[in-house]
Design an enzyme around this catalytic site. Structure first.
Site, mmCIF file in Angstrom:
data_model
loop_
_atom_site.group_PDB
_atom_site.id
_atom_site.type_symbol
_atom_site.label_atom_id
_atom_site.label_comp_id
_atom_site.label_asym_id
_atom_site.label_seq_id
_atom_site.Cartn_x
_atom_site.Cartn_y
_atom_site.Cartn_z
ATOM 1 N N HIS A 131 46.013 -60.239 59.838
ATOM 2 C CA HIS A 131 44.910 -60.727 59.005
ATOM 3 C C HIS A 131 45.164 -62.076 58.355
ATOM 4 O O HIS A 131 44.400 -62.486 57.481
ATOM 5 C CB HIS A 131 44.594 -59.730 57.888
ATOM 6 C CG HIS A 131 44.018 -58.440 58.360
ATOM 7 N ND1 HIS A 131 42.669 -58.210 58.443
ATOM 8 C CD2 HIS A 131 44.615 -57.309 58.768
ATOM 9 C CE1 HIS A 131 42.454 -56.980 58.873
ATOM 10 N NE2 HIS A 131 43.630 -56.406 59.092
ATOM 11 N N LYS A 164 35.058 -64.678 45.828
ATOM 12 C CA LYS A 164 36.155 -64.246 46.681
ATOM 13 C C LYS A 164 37.421 -64.347 45.843
ATOM 14 O O LYS A 164 37.375 -64.888 44.735
ATOM 15 C CB LYS A 164 36.270 -65.159 47.904
ATOM 16 C CG LYS A 164 36.229 -66.653 47.539
ATOM 17 C CD LYS A 164 36.259 -67.558 48.761
ATOM 18 C CE LYS A 164 34.951 -67.723 49.472
ATOM 19 N NZ LYS A 164 34.829 -67.019 50.719
ATOM 20 N N ARG A 165 38.552 -63.855 46.350
ATOM 21 C CA ARG A 165 39.783 -64.020 45.581
ATOM 22 C C ARG A 165 40.051 -65.493 45.324
ATOM 23 O O ARG A 165 39.666 -66.360 46.110
ATOM 24 C CB ARG A 165 40.969 -63.386 46.325
ATOM 25 C CG ARG A 165 41.060 -61.885 46.130
ATOM 26 C CD ARG A 165 41.184 -61.493 44.669
ATOM 27 N NE ARG A 165 42.529 -61.741 44.200
ATOM 28 C CZ ARG A 165 43.491 -60.831 44.167
ATOM 29 N NH1 ARG A 165 43.253 -59.594 44.540
ATOM 30 N NH2 ARG A 165 44.695 -61.146 43.737
ATOM 31 N N THR A 172 34.651 -62.293 55.283
ATOM 32 C CA THR A 172 33.601 -61.308 55.549
ATOM 33 C C THR A 172 32.468 -61.495 54.547
ATOM 34 O O THR A 172 31.326 -61.125 54.824
ATOM 35 C CB THR A 172 34.144 -59.864 55.466
ATOM 36 O OG1 THR A 172 34.999 -59.761 54.324
ATOM 37 C CG2 THR A 172 34.929 -59.503 56.717
ATOM 38 N N LYS A 174 41.383 -71.221 49.721
ATOM 39 C CA LYS A 174 39.934 -71.008 49.700
ATOM 40 C C LYS A 174 39.212 -72.158 48.992
ATOM 41 O O LYS A 174 38.008 -72.284 49.070
ATOM 42 C CB LYS A 174 39.605 -69.681 49.020
ATOM 43 C CG LYS A 174 40.158 -68.465 49.783
ATOM 44 C CD LYS A 174 39.825 -67.168 49.069
ATOM 45 C CE LYS A 174 40.484 -65.945 49.686
ATOM 46 N NZ LYS A 174 39.826 -65.480 50.916
ATOM 47 N N LYS A 232 28.148 -61.322 54.719
ATOM 48 C CA LYS A 232 27.281 -60.600 53.775
ATOM 49 C C LYS A 232 26.186 -61.523 53.234
ATOM 50 O O LYS A 232 25.019 -61.148 53.131
ATOM 51 C CB LYS A 232 28.114 -60.027 52.617
ATOM 52 C CG LYS A 232 29.090 -58.951 53.074
ATOM 53 C CD LYS A 232 30.158 -58.604 52.033
ATOM 54 C CE LYS A 232 31.306 -57.854 52.706
ATOM 55 N NZ LYS A 232 32.525 -57.786 51.889
HETATM 56 C C1 26V Z 1 48.385 -62.286 50.981
HETATM 57 C C2 26V Z 1 49.229 -63.080 50.232
HETATM 58 C C3 26V Z 1 50.458 -62.492 49.711
HETATM 59 C C4 26V Z 1 51.347 -63.378 48.939
HETATM 60 C C5 26V Z 1 51.064 -64.829 48.892
HETATM 61 C C6 26V Z 1 49.728 -65.296 49.228
HETATM 62 C C7 26V Z 1 48.887 -64.405 50.021
HETATM 63 C C8 26V Z 1 47.717 -64.881 50.550
HETATM 64 C C9 26V Z 1 46.879 -64.086 51.283
HETATM 65 C C10 26V Z 1 47.219 -62.789 51.506
HETATM 66 C C11 26V Z 1 46.269 -61.951 52.282
HETATM 67 C C12 26V Z 1 46.841 -61.321 53.480
HETATM 68 C C13 26V Z 1 45.937 -60.495 54.296
HETATM 69 C C14 26V Z 1 44.469 -60.586 54.005
HETATM 70 O O1 26V Z 1 43.992 -60.061 53.038
HETATM 71 N N1 26V Z 1 43.725 -61.220 54.887
HETATM 72 C C15 26V Z 1 42.264 -61.319 54.835
HETATM 73 O O2 26V Z 1 41.747 -60.332 55.715
HETATM 74 C C16 26V Z 1 40.327 -60.359 55.803
HETATM 75 C C17 26V Z 1 39.915 -59.214 56.694
HETATM 76 O O3 26V Z 1 40.365 -59.427 57.983
HETATM 77 C C18 26V Z 1 39.845 -61.705 56.326
HETATM 78 O O4 26V Z 1 38.445 -61.714 56.365
HETATM 79 C C19 26V Z 1 40.353 -62.824 55.438
HETATM 80 O O5 26V Z 1 40.011 -64.078 55.998
HETATM 81 C C20 26V Z 1 41.867 -62.720 55.278
HETATM 82 O O6 26V Z 1 42.352 -63.655 54.338
#
Ligand code: 26V
Length: 763
Positions: free
Chosen positions: A315, A497-498, A604, A503, A608
């Site tokens: 992801h 979003k987060r 996503t 982003k 929406k």
């Molecule tokens: C995790 C972390 C962990 C520590 C440091 C920074 C950081 C940044 C991002 C993440 C997210 C990891 C996985 C995630 O949530 N991905 C999201 O998954 C969604 C569903 O597939 C997708 O639509 C998003 O674009 C994607 O960011």
């Protein structure tokens, strides 16, 4: 099986043991919960063939009452019965705490997938954790985010305690994982189960000031909190404990269920498909190998069985988000897995003699690469949008792709239309129904029939009125919730979003500052805008919190200046969650999807907003690319550098933000404003704002500056188009809705099933 109004009345009366009119909201909510439980239990049927287990650390399911009533086909009847007795369903919805058991897109995707599986009558259960506190509650006090625990569990809860427990050994000590079951209702479909594990010994009283707690006592804290995606050292160790509890109990549950259905372990892949949602559940691979070993299966065969059973979804390409654990952590928490992981590492190195340091599992610094283990020892690795999968194959995971081209595949994300249209936007749902019938609810492609109406004046008029009504409703909700008044006649631009640098909420911030100056100089925008943000920053993510602080401070500067506030309002929606999203998304005119190209795997939220008739302002990133492909360039606002340009900058390390700052007076003016007297006079904290400014000037890792001008131009074009020709805007909104069918999670699930899982549709 349909439930009649009479049946519902009778059941409700029976459960309540008194009249509906005489019951309290709490009693009614509890009764509806039981009613749903009963009706949905009836739709649980024994599984024939293979069953999917979607294993995930997050399931961001959101409130369930309305969703379940809609899916069971009893929403209208229940609403009417309540009304006949002087009660409002919407009041009962307020009784429910939102289960925020996810951080963002990844967790919400898991929830959408469960909805689609059940709707399509596919046997697919979830496996996860029953966190006592979901993602923290965000409070905005004195211009900064503070975090408070989100204790959502009450006596009236959708997840039912069972008497099933599994023994799990953590750091040499045995614990008992208890299973809770939550019914997942399909829309006119079957009921599947979300299996959530917990310990009986968790102690909520150890939470001290905010979200802090004693991290040492595992028995008391293991499932206390959902892990916010960026955290401190201590938290990391706890995270491994959580992951192993989930995968060990999950693996035992899977084996148990399969054996009960006739599996002899050798043929596990005929009974179960396991989808590993990002690397959080990756330890399920060595854990299953370990358990199969206990059942007498040889190591090599166990590896083969597990590889055939499991599949992995990636992801993100962000290096800092890919999980690698220091070996000493795993030695401590899961010593029983280490010999297995070492053995897998040796096999992996044998398979790739060319780049063992890249594709090996344990690197020279003794870190364990979870994604590497997944790719070697599952039969499928997928990305979540076309561009994302392409980047994985061509750059991030290219050595793996060379090794296993047949394992790689794309599954563009999707969203469930039941929640993100039927539930959150009944006005629009009704309008669509009167034009093209109800088929689109289960067959989203039918939305293209709306293309027959793009020049139908009555339809366009109605669509414009619906958007207006949703905007007015959002304004009322915001006033009630936060005491903020917004002008429903303005154009609504939303970025929710987060909060993450990639982003680029900071790009939106710089735009607003730029416009502030322009308005002061007499150059007013083509239309009044309300710029709405919703975003939580991980508690330890300092710069993300600084960006929130800058937005909040700027919103005060603007509100305090009548020249500017006549044209711009900046609103920060506190505690953005699924419930807030359901109010915000239907009210949006322009959806901001402005991540740095190549960094957002899919997104996503973008889907929406599109489905609810917003136009997109976005970069060619993630699923925006596929949205653009479907609606055509006239119906989307694309700007910014391409993913190739961005990837090249990183490869050449030739991006210098200060050069851009020095060369562009407008950009310089906007950046300098961050630490201006105006900002400081409105509660701006010098240290935080300087830190943000320095970060942008000296690093700007996510390259906001090169896209600054293109963003301004494109955004102002959108505002101008909206102002000048509202009929055409609505027409283009309708074109977006009509082309949103592809983004149904039903399509995504169908593709996972055809190419990876091979489940049988249940009768
Ligand atoms: C995790 C972390 C962990 C520590 C440091 C920074 C950081 C940044 C991002 C993440 C997210 C990891 C996985 C995630 O949530 N991905 C999201 O998954 C969604 C569903 O597939 C997708 O639509 C998003 O674009 C994607 O960011």
């Amino acid at each position: 099986m349909a439930f009649t109004k009479e049946q519902i009345k009778e059941e409700l009366g029976g459960i309540l043991g008194r009249s509906i009119a005489g019951a309290t909201d709490e009693e009614l909510y509890g009764a509806l919960l039981q009613l749903v439980q009963k009706f949905s239990d009836e739709k649980k049927t024994p599984v024939t063939g293979k069953k999917l287990y979607y294993i995930s650390a997050e399931f961001l399911i959101g409130k369930l009452l309305s969703n379940n009533l809609i899916n069971l086909g009893i929403y209208e009847d229940v609403r009417d019965i309540l009304r006949e007795n002087g009660k409002e369903l919407s009041d009962l919805e307020e009784m429910e705490n939102e289960p925020s058991l996810g951080n963002g897109g990844l967790g919400r995707l898991a929830a959408c997938f469960l909805d689609s599986l059940a709707t399509m009558n596919l046997p697919g259960d979830g496996i996860g954790l029953r966190y006592h506190c979901g993602l923290f509650h965000q409070y905005i006090g004195s211009g900064v985010q503070t975090e408070m625990p989100d204790k959502w569990l009450t006596n009236q809860c959708w997840a039912k305690k069972t008497d099933k427990t599994y023994k799990v050994t953590l750091a040499g000590k045995e614990y008992e994982a208890r299973l809770y079951e939550l019914n997942i209702t399909g829309y006119e479909g079957r009921t599947n189960t979300l299996n959530l594990f917990d310990l009986d010994t968790i102690d909520e009283s150890i939470i001290k000031d905010g979200i802090n707690f004693d991290k040492k006592d595992i028995a008391k804290n293991l499932t206390l909190f959902l892990y916010p995606d960026d955290s401190d050292e201590d938290g990391r160790l706890l995270r491994i404990y959580q992951q192993y509890l989930m995968v060990s109990a999950g693996a035992q549950l899977i084996l148990d269920e399969c054996v009960k259905r006739g599996c002899n372990y050798h043929d596990l892949a005929d009974y179960a498909a396991i989808q590993i949602n990002d690397t959080h559940p990756s330890m399920v691979i060595p854990e299953l190998i370990r358990l199969l070993g206990e059942k007498g299966i040889e190591f090599d065969e166990a590896v083969d069985i597990v590889t055939k059973t499991c599949a992995y979804t990636n992801h993100t390409i962000l290096a800092e988000a890919l999980e690698t654990w220091p070996r000493r952590f795993l030695d401590k928490v899961v010593p029983q897995l280490m010999p297995i992981i070492e053995h897998l590492d040796r096999i992996a190195r044998e398979r790739d003699k060319n780049h063992p340091e890249v594709t090996g599992i344990i690197d020279k610094d003794q870190r364990v690469h979870m994604a590497n283990m997944d790719i070697h020892f599952t039969h499928s690795t997928n990305g979540v949008a076309k561009l994302h999968t392409e980047i994985l194959e061509k750059s991030e995971l290219k050595d793996f792709y060379a090794l296993y081209p047949e394992k790689f595949n794309n599954k563009t994300n999707g969203i469930t239309f039941r929640r993100w249209l039927l539930e959150c936007n009944p006005r629009l749902t009704n309008m669509i129904e009167t034009r093209i019938g109800t088929g689109f609810k289960k067959n989203a492609d039918e939305l293209t029939k709306l293309l027959d109406y793009v020049d139908d004046e009555e339809t366009l008029q109605e669509l414009a009125e619906i958007k207006q009504a949703n905007k007015t409703a959002l304004a009322q909700w915001l006033e009630k919730k936060q005491g903020v008044k917004i002008d429903p006649q303005a154009m609504f631009l939303i970025q929710s979003k987060r909060l993450h640098e990639y982003k680029r909420q900071q790009l939106n911030l710089l735009y607003l500052i730029h416009e502030y100056y322009e308005i002061k100089a007499g150059h007013v925008p083509a239309h009044k805008i309300v710029s709405i943000f919703g975003a939580k920053a991980a508690p330890a993510y300092i710069i993300a919190k600084d960006i929130i602080h800058a937005l909040l401070t700027l919103s005060k500067v603007i509100a305090d200046d009548p020249d500017v506030s006549a044209w711009i309002q900046l609103v920060f929606v506190e505690n953005y969650n699924v419930t807030a999203a359901e109010k915000m998304i239907p009210a949006c005119d322009l959806s901001e999807q402005i991540s740095l190209a190549s960094k957002e795997a899919s997104g996503t939220g973008n889907m929406k907003f599109m489905l609810n008739g917003a136009l997109t302002l976005g970069t060619m990133d993630g699923a925006n690319v596929e949205i653009a492909e479907r609606v055509g360039n006239d119906n989307i606002y694309i700007f910014g550098e391409s993913s190739h340009q961005v990837i090249d900058h990183y490869a050449r390390a030739d991006y210098c933000s200060r050069d851009w700052y020095e060369a562009d007076p407008n950009l310089k003016r906007a950046v300098d404003f961050l630490t201006s007297d105006e900002m400081l006079a409105h509660g701006g904290i010098k240290e935080n704002l300087e830190r943000l400014k320095n970060e942008l000037l000296n690093k700007d890792w996510f390259q906001t500056f090169p896209d600054f001008n293109a963003y301004i131009v494109r955004k102002n074009q959108a505002i101008c188009d909206y102002a000048v020709n509202s009929r055409d805007w609505t027409r283009r909104a309708l074109i977006n809705i009509a082309n949103a069918g592809f983004f149904s999670s039903d399509r995504t699930i169908e593709s996972y099933n055809k190419e990876i899982w091979h489940l049988k549709e249940q009768a």
